[in-house]
Design a protein around this motif. Structure first.
Motif, PDB file in Angstrom:
ATOM      1  N   ASP A  27       0.829  -1.209   0.000  1.00  0.00           N
ATOM      2  CA  ASP A  27       0.000   0.000   0.000  1.00  0.00           C
ATOM      3  C   ASP A  27       0.861   1.254   0.000  1.00  0.00           C
ATOM      4  O   ASP A  27       2.000   1.251   0.492  1.00  0.00           O
ATOM      5  CB  ASP A  27      -0.885   0.058   1.260  1.00  0.00           C
ATOM      6  CG  ASP A  27      -1.885  -1.079   1.347  1.00  0.00           C
ATOM      7  OD1 ASP A  27      -2.043  -1.807   0.353  1.00  0.00           O
ATOM      8  OD2 ASP A  27      -2.498  -1.229   2.423  1.00  0.00           O
ATOM      9  N   LEU A  28       0.273   2.308  -0.524  1.00  0.00           N
ATOM     10  CA  LEU A  28       0.889   3.635  -0.416  1.00  0.00           C
ATOM     11  C   LEU A  28      -0.205   4.637  -0.064  1.00  0.00           C
ATOM     12  O   LEU A  28      -1.181   4.780  -0.800  1.00  0.00           O
ATOM     13  CB  LEU A  28       1.561   4.021  -1.744  1.00  0.00           C
ATOM     14  CG  LEU A  28       2.165   5.428  -1.793  1.00  0.00           C
ATOM     15  CD1 LEU A  28       3.324   5.575  -0.812  1.00  0.00           C
ATOM     16  CD2 LEU A  28       2.632   5.763  -3.214  1.00  0.00           C
ATOM     17  N   SER A  36       3.390   5.179   4.279  1.00  0.00           N
ATOM     18  CA  SER A  36       2.475   6.304   4.466  1.00  0.00           C
ATOM     19  C   SER A  36       3.258   7.586   4.666  1.00  0.00           C
ATOM     20  O   SER A  36       4.237   7.614   5.419  1.00  0.00           O
ATOM     21  CB  SER A  36       1.584   6.083   5.689  1.00  0.00           C
ATOM     22  OG  SER A  36       0.796   4.926   5.528  1.00  0.00           O
ATOM     23  N   VAL A  37       2.797   8.616   3.986  1.00  0.00           N
ATOM     24  CA  VAL A  37       3.402   9.935   4.149  1.00  0.00           C
ATOM     25  C   VAL A  37       2.326  10.855   4.696  1.00  0.00           C
ATOM     26  O   VAL A  37       1.286  11.054   4.067  1.00  0.00           O
ATOM     27  CB  VAL A  37       3.909  10.484   2.794  1.00  0.00           C
ATOM     28  CG1 VAL A  37       4.576  11.835   3.000  1.00  0.00           C
ATOM     29  CG2 VAL A  37       4.864   9.495   2.146  1.00  0.00           C
ATOM     30  N   VAL A  38       2.572  11.362   5.899  1.00  0.00           N
ATOM     31  CA  VAL A  38       1.608  12.260   6.532  1.00  0.00           C
ATOM     32  C   VAL A  38       2.174  13.668   6.417  1.00  0.00           C
ATOM     33  O   VAL A  38       3.184  14.000   7.041  1.00  0.00           O
ATOM     34  CB  VAL A  38       1.392  11.866   8.015  1.00  0.00           C
ATOM     35  CG1 VAL A  38       0.370  12.791   8.676  1.00  0.00           C
ATOM     36  CG2 VAL A  38       0.941  10.413   8.119  1.00  0.00           C
ATOM     37  N   ILE A  68       5.977  -1.594  13.041  1.00  0.00           N
ATOM     38  CA  ILE A  68       5.561  -0.225  12.761  1.00  0.00           C
ATOM     39  C   ILE A  68       6.775   0.675  12.956  1.00  0.00           C
ATOM     40  O   ILE A  68       7.414   0.646  14.011  1.00  0.00           O
ATOM     41  CB  ILE A  68       4.418   0.224  13.688  1.00  0.00           C
ATOM     42  CG1 ILE A  68       3.196  -0.668  13.447  1.00  0.00           C
ATOM     43  CG2 ILE A  68       4.064   1.691  13.443  1.00  0.00           C
ATOM     44  CD1 ILE A  68       1.996  -0.327  14.298  1.00  0.00           C
ATOM     45  N   THR A  69       7.122   1.397  11.903  1.00  0.00           N
ATOM     46  CA  THR A  69       8.280   2.276  11.939  1.00  0.00           C
ATOM     47  C   THR A  69       7.810   3.691  11.640  1.00  0.00           C
ATOM     48  O   THR A  69       7.226   3.930  10.586  1.00  0.00           O
ATOM     49  CB  THR A  69       9.291   1.838  10.864  1.00  0.00           C
ATOM     50  OG1 THR A  69       9.618   0.479  11.110  1.00  0.00           O
ATOM     51  CG2 THR A  69      10.537   2.670  10.902  1.00  0.00           C
ATOM     52  N   VAL A  70       8.010   4.569  12.592  1.00  0.00           N
ATOM     53  CA  VAL A  70       7.538   5.943  12.403  1.00  0.00           C
ATOM     54  C   VAL A  70       8.719   6.892  12.454  1.00  0.00           C
ATOM     55  O   VAL A  70       9.530   6.830  13.380  1.00  0.00           O
ATOM     56  CB  VAL A  70       6.528   6.333  13.506  1.00  0.00           C
ATOM     57  CG1 VAL A  70       5.973   7.736  13.250  1.00  0.00           C
ATOM     58  CG2 VAL A  70       5.394   5.331  13.584  1.00  0.00           C
ATOM     59  N   ASP A 106       4.377  -1.378   8.626  1.00  0.00           N
ATOM     60  CA  ASP A 106       3.854  -0.049   8.354  1.00  0.00           C
ATOM     61  C   ASP A 106       4.998   0.925   8.527  1.00  0.00           C
ATOM     62  O   ASP A 106       5.537   1.048   9.627  1.00  0.00           O
ATOM     63  CB  ASP A 106       2.727   0.299   9.351  1.00  0.00           C
ATOM     64  CG  ASP A 106       1.366   0.191   8.723  1.00  0.00           C
ATOM     65  OD1 ASP A 106       1.096   1.024   7.824  1.00  0.00           O
ATOM     66  OD2 ASP A 106       0.601  -0.716   9.096  1.00  0.00           O
ATOM     67  N   ALA A 107       5.384   1.585   7.443  1.00  0.00           N
ATOM     68  CA  ALA A 107       6.441   2.596   7.535  1.00  0.00           C
ATOM     69  C   ALA A 107       5.779   3.951   7.314  1.00  0.00           C
ATOM     70  O   ALA A 107       5.082   4.155   6.323  1.00  0.00           O
ATOM     71  CB  ALA A 107       7.507   2.332   6.490  1.00  0.00           C
TER      72      ALA A 107
END
Lengths: 427, 250
Positions: A178-179, A211-213, A263-265, A237-238
């Motif tokens: 996903d992107l 994901s880019v927030v 999960i990598t934030v 989830d990156a």
């Protein structure tokens, strides 16, 4: 060198499936997958989650066109997107063109488009993670969501990922990719639910989501792993969060033969905030491993993590939470807690909080507990006429309620609460 | 009618013998006070009757309404009308006072083959019984005993007792930590629940509580046994002369 070759031999059969992929930079990713060893007991990051056995079988390509009977809809409005064995199923999904400024689509349709080219593989770098290399080499399909400046979805997106028992029961290797891209001030809420239909336990689902927030944007993810007799479920989830951006995720694991949630934030702009919450209710031979990494890379960011689990039967719960505070990330606030209740003598929990702090003006805390349910409290409830089983359920519910209370979407929270109560009946 | 008959009861916790032959009979309509110095076994007796698993009964018997009480699980005892008001009520975060009570009441009803109590009837009962102990309605929706003062916890015990309407109410040092006003309210609640069909065992360290809950019989426990029993005046005598006097004259 020769011994490595022998060790990795099973991997070669699996990787052969990933050849001739049309995805960007697939060749490099496959080469890297060939180089990287299968993580074993001596690999710190995978110490308690044995994955070698996943490479000792021959997988087939997933069939996305099998007929499936969809489970009941969520008890509140949501835009449903269905994937069957990793393949997008437009025929089973809702109309996805509902909100202005938001694109929701199969990622395959966007392989040659700018946003994908600019971001694919950039947030979730392969590093030395074999599963990311495998996924990047040949994803099955996945979801792309692009939200332009200030765009919002009118209702949550419900991504339903179904794994079926493959024809002839030959295991499948399914690689969702996903992107999610949220531009300035955009807001998106996604429920990502994994379900299995039939005996799918031999298959492997290896997911990667980037994901880019953006600046002031808000991404909320609700992950639900509810797969009795389901596949091995390994996911990453990156997430990258810009200035004043807000990322929150809740991960609920109710079933799973082998579940690994990475999960990598990366908090990349001041005022960025990450909130990670998780509940795992495990029994039987279930195995759930929650691994998180939060990088405080700039000053004035905040993060808060709370994971709680009730682990019974012969199940295993693993928690590893790393918080990294860079040297100039002053005024960081980072909180982390993991609490576990063990039921019976055969359940196991491994918990490891890790703080790595190089700035001097920070407030960080971490704590982990592993214990039994409070016997005094159980007796108190029983002495008033609450049966032992019900007292235990009440206490378990109360224990995880603290995590549920953090979920803002009350409809989701109540739905989860009901599912967890049902699960607690079996525990 | 004999409600409870304890014969030669011995019990221990870990390897320590605490009860060393307790004999006691309680009839319906009676209030029994059990007094005695610290460590005499009063609280142990109360907890053994409620079924706390840490205590092991090594000898003797307890007959309750003609049934072997010791064979029953704590919740079964509750369903049959045994209630223990705890000396230290437990705080349980995340479990609401109301939900818990409704579950308790309805499990008992189901066990007795009765219909479950509906939400409306339950709320009406809550309102009525809360008045007995002058309980603040705001506490009802809070988590069980969480953030309650010592007095509020004890009132909540008596409130729960009023809701569950036991046949045998056991009060384990309910007076400890209460100021005089709270003591009056708690005792008043118990007095309103007294009837010819139920009985109470009031475990206390001080005579003070017995000014408000007037017992029919006073027992003195020492070293794991009841060493003296008498009318309510015995409590006053004890207060005046101390436990050593009883031990010498037992």
């Amino acid at each position: 060198m020769e011994s490595t070759m022998i060790l990795d031999e099973p991997k070669a059969a699996v990787l052969a499936l990933l050849e001739h992929s049309e995805w960007p930079e697939a060749g490099q990713a496959l080469a890297r997958a060939n180089e990287l060893p299968i993580p074993g007991r001596r690999t710190e990051q995978w110490k308690y989650t044995p994955v070698a056995k996943l490479f000792n079988k021959s997988y087939g390509k997933p069939d996305g066109q099998v007929p499936v009977e969809l489970p009941a809809r969520l008890p509140f409005p949501a835009t449903r997107v269905v994937f069957v064995n990793g393949h997008f199923r437009a025929d089973l999904s809702d109309d996805l063109k509902t909100d202005k400024g938001v694109v929701i689509d199969s990622i395959r349709h966007h392989l040659s488009h700018g946003p994908l080219k600019a971001n694919y593989g950039r947030i979730a770098g392969i590093g030395d993670r074999l599963f990311t290399a495998m996924n990047t080499a040949a994803p099955t399909d996945g979801l792309i969501i692009l939200a332009t400046k200030g765009a919002k979805t009118s209702q949550p997106v419900h991504v339903l990922r179904i794994t079926t028992a493959a024809a002839g029961n030959s295991p499948m290797l399914i690689q969702p990719r996903d992107l999610f891209m949220l531009h300035e001030g955009a807001s998106l809420e996604v429920i990502d639910e994994h379900v299995a239909i039939g005996a799918a336990s031999a298959s492997l689902v290896n997911s990667v989501r980037e994901s880019v927030v953006g600046h002031g944007a808000e991404l909320t993810l609700h992950l639900l792993q509810n797969e009795p007799d389901g596949p091995a479920d390994i996911g990453l989830d990156a997430v990258q969060v810009a200035e004043n951006g807000h990322f929150s995720v809740d991960t609920s694991t109710l079933h799973g033969s082998l579940v690994r949630n990475d999960i990598t934030v990366a908090l990349e702009g001041s005022g960025a905030h990450a909130e990670l919450n998780g509940v795992y209710l495990l029994n039987g031979n279930a195995h759930c491993d929650n691994h998180s990494y939060i990088g405080h890379n700039v000053p004035d960011c905040t993060s808060d993590e709370l994971y709680k689990g009730v682990v019974g039967g012969k199940a295993t719960g693993v928690f590893n939470g790393k918080v990294y505070v860079k040297q100039d990330a002053q005024r960081t606030r980072a909180y982390q807690r993991n609490a576990n209740v063990l039921q019976g003598d055969l359940a196991r929990v491994y918990s490891k909080p890790e703080l790595e702090i190089y700035a001097d003006d920070v407030k960080c805390s971490h704590g982990c507990t592993i214990g039994r349910m409070d016997e005094q409290a159980i007796f108190y409830l029983r002495s008033r006429g609450v049966s032992e089983a019900e007292a235990w359920r009440m206490m378990s519910h109360a224990f995880v309620a603290e995590v549920l209370e953090r979920i803002e979407n009350t409809q989701w929270k109540e739905h989860l609460g009901r599912m967890m109560d049902r699960k607690l009946e079996d525990l | 009618m004999s409600l409870l008959k304890i014969t030669g009861l011995h019990a221990r916790i870990e390897d320590k013998d605490i009860l060393k032959g307790v004999d006691l009979q309680v009839n319906a309509g009676e209030v029994h006070a059990i007094m005695g110095p610290n460590g005499s076994g009063k609280s142990t007796l109360a907890n053994v009757l409620a079924g706390r698993a840490e205590y092991e009964v090594t000898a003797g018997s307890v007959s309750y309404l003609g049934e072997d009480l010791l064979k029953l699980a704590p919740e079964e005892r509750a369903w049959k009308g045994v209630f223990l008001a705890f000396q230290y009520p437990v705080e349980i975060p995340g479990v609401s006072n109301m939900n818990f009570l409704r579950t308790a009441i309805n499990e008992a009803r189901i066990a007795r083959g009765e219909k479950e109590m509906g939400g409306k009837d339950f709320l009406a009962l809550v309102r009525e019984r809360a008045k007995l102990v002058e309980m603040d309605p705001a506490l009802m929706n809070r988590n069980l005993n969480v953030g309650f003062s010592g007095g509020e916890k004890k009132r909540n015990e008596i409130f729960q007792m009023a809701m569950l309407e036991p046949k045998l109410g056991i009060l384990d040092e309910t007076d400890s930590g209460l100021d005089i006003d709270a003591l009056r309210i708690v005792a008043g609640g118990v007095n309103k629940l007294r009837s010819k069909d139920n009985a109470f065992i009031v475990v206390t360290h001080y005579q003070r509580l017995l000014d408000y809950i007037v017992p029919d019989v006073v027992h003195v426990m020492a070293e794991g046994r009841i060493i003296k029993s008498g009318p309510k005046e015995l409590a006053l005598e004890l207060e005046e002369k101390g436990y050593d006097w009883v031990k010498e004259h037992a």
